[in-house]
Scaffold this active site. Structure first.
Site, PDB file in Angstrom:
ATOM      1  N   HIS A  70       0.826  -1.207   0.000  1.00 43.45           N
ATOM      2  CA  HIS A  70       0.000   0.000   0.000  1.00 43.45           C
ATOM      3  C   HIS A  70       0.861   1.258   0.000  1.00 43.45           C
ATOM      4  O   HIS A  70       2.081   1.207   0.187  1.00 43.45           O
ATOM      5  CB  HIS A  70      -0.945  -0.008   1.206  1.00 43.45           C
ATOM      6  CG  HIS A  70      -0.245   0.108   2.534  1.00 43.45           C
ATOM      7  ND1 HIS A  70       0.114   1.316   3.092  1.00 43.45           N
ATOM      8  CD2 HIS A  70       0.166  -0.844   3.408  1.00 43.45           C
ATOM      9  CE1 HIS A  70       0.699   1.101   4.251  1.00 43.45           C
ATOM     10  NE2 HIS A  70       0.761  -0.190   4.474  1.00 43.45           N
ATOM     11  N   CYS A  72       2.594  -4.909   6.922  1.00 44.07           N
ATOM     12  CA  CYS A  72       2.351  -4.615   5.519  1.00 44.07           C
ATOM     13  C   CYS A  72       3.592  -4.006   4.869  1.00 44.07           C
ATOM     14  O   CYS A  72       4.537  -3.613   5.534  1.00 44.07           O
ATOM     15  CB  CYS A  72       1.164  -3.683   5.376  1.00 44.07           C
ATOM     16  SG  CYS A  72      -0.399  -4.428   5.915  1.00 44.07           S
TER      17      CYS A  72
END
Length: 231
Positions: A190, A206
């Site tokens: 992301h 992440c």
């Protein structure tokens, strides 16, 4: 082959090299002075002068749904800026490979090269590795804090029903959702507005990229793209 800068409709590689040659000396030189019998070089403490090439590809993106501001490249280690390199992964073209120890993400190309992006990764205790695929993609995605995060950080419970997309959203401008055997792993590739965090271990497992980089990567991959995350 040496690393090459790449981007969408950006200046030529020759233009970049000319710019780098013109400015590189200013960033590296210093003043010399004599102390006793020794000559000492005092480094130039002025901010590094950034290539116009990078100023363009990391410039503002006002056309986005939520306008993305320019990156202050003096706050980013230049080794983590987007570039094209000889493929070091040995994987098939079209594969995403994340090297967590080096803080790099590679998108393997079909000509023996790879596009390399700098990333931020999970803090110790929140890292993830293995093989999977991109199971879903989203522009300006809604963020749902995992149950474990809401337990650790009660303030995130406010967004249990989802935090709408926007510049303050932790997922940034784009998200690519990592699945394994058809099941969502809850880990994502992301974007982030915190570009100064690239190269560090800061997230909850992440893989984060500068918003300008995640927009570029998003445009190059599709659902089903294989991904390998390794140390």
């Amino acid at each position: 082959m040496q690393a090459k800068t790449i981007g969408n409709n950006g200046p030529s590689r020759r233009a970049f090299l000319l710019g780098a040659a013109s400015f590189g000396g200013l960033a590296l030189t210093g003043c010399s002075t004599t102390i006793g019998n020794r000559q000492v070089t005092v480094p130039n403490l002025l901010p590094a002068i950034i290539s116009p090439y990078y100023l363009q590809i990391y410039g503002a993106m006002p056309e986005e749904k939520f306008p993305v501001p320019a990156v202050d490249l003096n706050k980013v280690d230049q080794r983590y800026l987007r570039t094209e390199v000889d493929d070091p992964t040995g994987e098939k073209p079209g594969t995403i490979v994340v090297e967590t120890s080096a803080r790099f993400l590679y998108l393997v190309q079909d000509n023996g090269t790879a596009i390399r992006y700098g990333v931020g990764i999970g803090r110790d205790g929140f890292t993830w590795s293995g093989r999977g695929s991109i199971g879903r993609k989203a522009q300006w995605p809604t963020w749902y804090p995992p149950a474990s995060m809401m337990q650790r950080q009660p303030e995130t419970r406010e967004f249990a029903g989802g935090m709408p997309g926007g510049m303050n959203n932790p997922l940034g401008a784009r998200a690519m959702y990592i699945y394994r055997n058809g099941v969502d792993t809850i880990y994502r590739i992301h974007g982030t507005r915190e570009y100064w965090s690239i190269g560090k271990a800061v997230s909850s497992g992440c893989v984060r990229l500068i918003n300008q980089d995640v927009i570029d990567l998003y445009s190059r991959v599709s659902v089903g793209t294989p991904i390998i995350v390794r140390g």
